[in-house]
Design a protein around this motif. Structure first.
Motif, PDB file in Angstrom:
ATOM      1  N   GLN A 141       0.833  -1.208   0.000  1.00  0.00           N
ATOM      2  CA  GLN A 141       0.000   0.000   0.000  1.00  0.00           C
ATOM      3  C   GLN A 141       0.866   1.255   0.000  1.00  0.00           C
ATOM      4  O   GLN A 141       0.563   2.230  -0.701  1.00  0.00           O
ATOM      5  CB  GLN A 141      -0.919  -0.015   1.228  1.00  0.00           C
ATOM      6  CG  GLN A 141      -1.918   1.137   1.252  1.00  0.00           C
ATOM      7  CD  GLN A 141      -2.905   1.009   2.401  1.00  0.00           C
ATOM      8  OE1 GLN A 141      -3.083  -0.063   2.977  1.00  0.00           O
ATOM      9  NE2 GLN A 141      -3.544   2.109   2.747  1.00  0.00           N
ATOM     10  N   ASP A 144       2.397   1.763  -3.327  1.00  0.00           N
ATOM     11  CA  ASP A 144       1.394   2.350  -4.226  1.00  0.00           C
ATOM     12  C   ASP A 144       1.295   3.866  -4.030  1.00  0.00           C
ATOM     13  O   ASP A 144       1.097   4.613  -4.996  1.00  0.00           O
ATOM     14  CB  ASP A 144       0.025   1.716  -3.981  1.00  0.00           C
ATOM     15  CG  ASP A 144      -0.060   0.291  -4.523  1.00  0.00           C
ATOM     16  OD1 ASP A 144       0.794  -0.078  -5.352  1.00  0.00           O
ATOM     17  OD2 ASP A 144      -0.977  -0.446  -4.111  1.00  0.00           O
ATOM     18  N   GLU A 147       4.096   5.327  -5.847  1.00  0.00           N
ATOM     19  CA  GLU A 147       3.781   5.277  -7.275  1.00  0.00           C
ATOM     20  C   GLU A 147       2.821   6.407  -7.652  1.00  0.00           C
ATOM     21  O   GLU A 147       2.986   7.067  -8.687  1.00  0.00           O
ATOM     22  CB  GLU A 147       3.160   3.918  -7.612  1.00  0.00           C
ATOM     23  CG  GLU A 147       2.957   3.658  -9.090  1.00  0.00           C
ATOM     24  CD  GLU A 147       4.221   3.192  -9.784  1.00  0.00           C
ATOM     25  OE1 GLU A 147       4.297   3.382 -11.013  1.00  0.00           O
ATOM     26  OE2 GLU A 147       5.114   2.644  -9.115  1.00  0.00           O
ATOM     27  N   CYS A 177       4.513  -1.284 -12.843  1.00  0.00           N
ATOM     28  CA  CYS A 177       4.733  -0.121 -11.989  1.00  0.00           C
ATOM     29  C   CYS A 177       6.166   0.359 -12.141  1.00  0.00           C
ATOM     30  O   CYS A 177       7.062  -0.404 -12.543  1.00  0.00           O
ATOM     31  CB  CYS A 177       4.475  -0.477 -10.524  1.00  0.00           C
ATOM     32  SG  CYS A 177       2.782  -0.937 -10.145  1.00  0.00           S
TER      33      CYS A 177
END
Length: 340
Positions: A141, A144, A147, A177
């Motif tokens: 998480q 992310d 990202e 990613c």
């Protein structure tokens, strides 16, 4: 007009329902859209009508409170959607107001009260969701969130051999990613030792430790920007150390993630204090995060410079700074200090 700190306690399931069904109203309350107010949400568990449920405490600092005022009306519109709520408002003068839904007000079963400051002794921290099984999910998480930071700033990372190898083996670059392979390992290695320690010892992070660990992640991101020779999509300019990026916002998002997972100890309100000085007059406001204190300082700085038409060499506020000044019709200074 008096400024107040407003505490609103609601059932977490009800807050999530508002988020799903009326995004605009949800954002008005918790998205820092209340004029002069800075919102934060902390989860607890509490007894509501003889049932133990998860509750969310919404804290809105520095609200301009006046009956009929637009933002106050928004708060009451939000409360009308709930079957359970409690509200405590503490004015700058120290005057305290308590309100609740009709049933809670009638029964008198209060979960939050106030005497000088808000009393949260009837609330219990939500049990940590972190375990050896869920730890990879938390790391993922946060990766992310890193990202998302790259996407928002339109930054491209390069020199990632693991990602380049995957692409050469037929992987679609659009499906991969940027925080991948070795770059993901950097984020994970920053987080994993501290998180494994929490699981092994069954403890939580202190607020200072949470700030520090989130800061280590942003430092790892800064190193990735440098080592990968990252560049902006818009103009292909290299992202170098002298370019400013709002890593403070990313750090604050990561801290919020730690708190939502229940791995941060409850901390007393007022960890950071913004001191505003105009000539001989001084005011101060307490904030639970450095980011919120800095955002408030920027708001006051911009307002003063616009009102007194100050610019150029007569004022200074650097991004990420703990102080600022502006000299116009009056001399203004701002300082942020940590009191924890």
């Amino acid at each position: 007009m008096e400024r107040s700190t407003v505490y609103i306690l609601v059932k977490t399931v009800d807050l999530e329902h508002v988020k799903d069904t009326d995004t605009a109203l949800y954002n008005d309350i918790v998205g820092n859209k209340i004029e002069g107010g800075w919102a934060s949400v902390t989860e607890y568990s509490a007894s509501v009508r003889e049932q133990n449920v998860n509750v969310s405490l919404i804290t809105i600092d520095d609200v301009k409170w006046c009956t009929g005022f637009k933002d106050v009306a928004v708060i009451y519109d939000f409360l009308k959607t709930l079957d359970y709520w409690e509200l405590v408002r503490i004015e700058e003068t120290g005057e305290i107001t308590y309100e609740a839904d009709e049933q809670t007000d009638t029964d008198g079963d209060r979960n939050i009260t106030a005497d000088i400051d808000v009393d949260l002794s009837n609330l219990s921290p939500v049990k940590s969701e972190l375990s050896s099984y869920t730890l990879p999910e938390l790391v993922g998480q946060i990766a992310d969130q890193c990202e998302d930071f790259l996407d928002e700033k339109e930054i491209v990372l390069r020199l990632n051999p693991d990602r380049e190898e995957a692409i050469s083996n037929g992987e679609d670059s659009n499906d991969l990613c940027q925080i991948y392979g070795e770059y993901y390992d950097r984020i994970e290695s920053t987080l994993r030792p501290a998180l494994e320690n929490l699981v092994d010892l069954n403890i939580r992070l202190t607020k200072k430790e949470a700030i520090s660990l989130a800061g280590e992640v942003t430092c790892a991101m800064h190193e990735l920007l440098r080592d990968s020779q990252a560049y902006r999509k818009a103009d292909h300019r290299l992202v170098t150390d002298d370019l400013e990026f709002n890593l403070i916002a990313l750090q604050n998002d990561i801290i919020n993630t730690f708190e939502n997972w229940g791995i941060v100890e409850s901390a007393p309100k007022g960890e950071y204090v913004l001191i505003s000085i105009c000539e001989r007059d001084m005011t101060s406001h307490n904030f639970e995060s450095l980011y919120k204190a800095q955002m408030r300082m920027k708001f006051e700085f911009d307002s003063v410079c616009q009102k007194e038409e100050i610019g150029g060499n007569d004022c200074e506020l650097e991004e990420g700074s703990l102080e600022a000044w502006a000299n116009g019709r009056y001399n203004h200074d701002w300082y942020i200090i940590c009191v924890a």
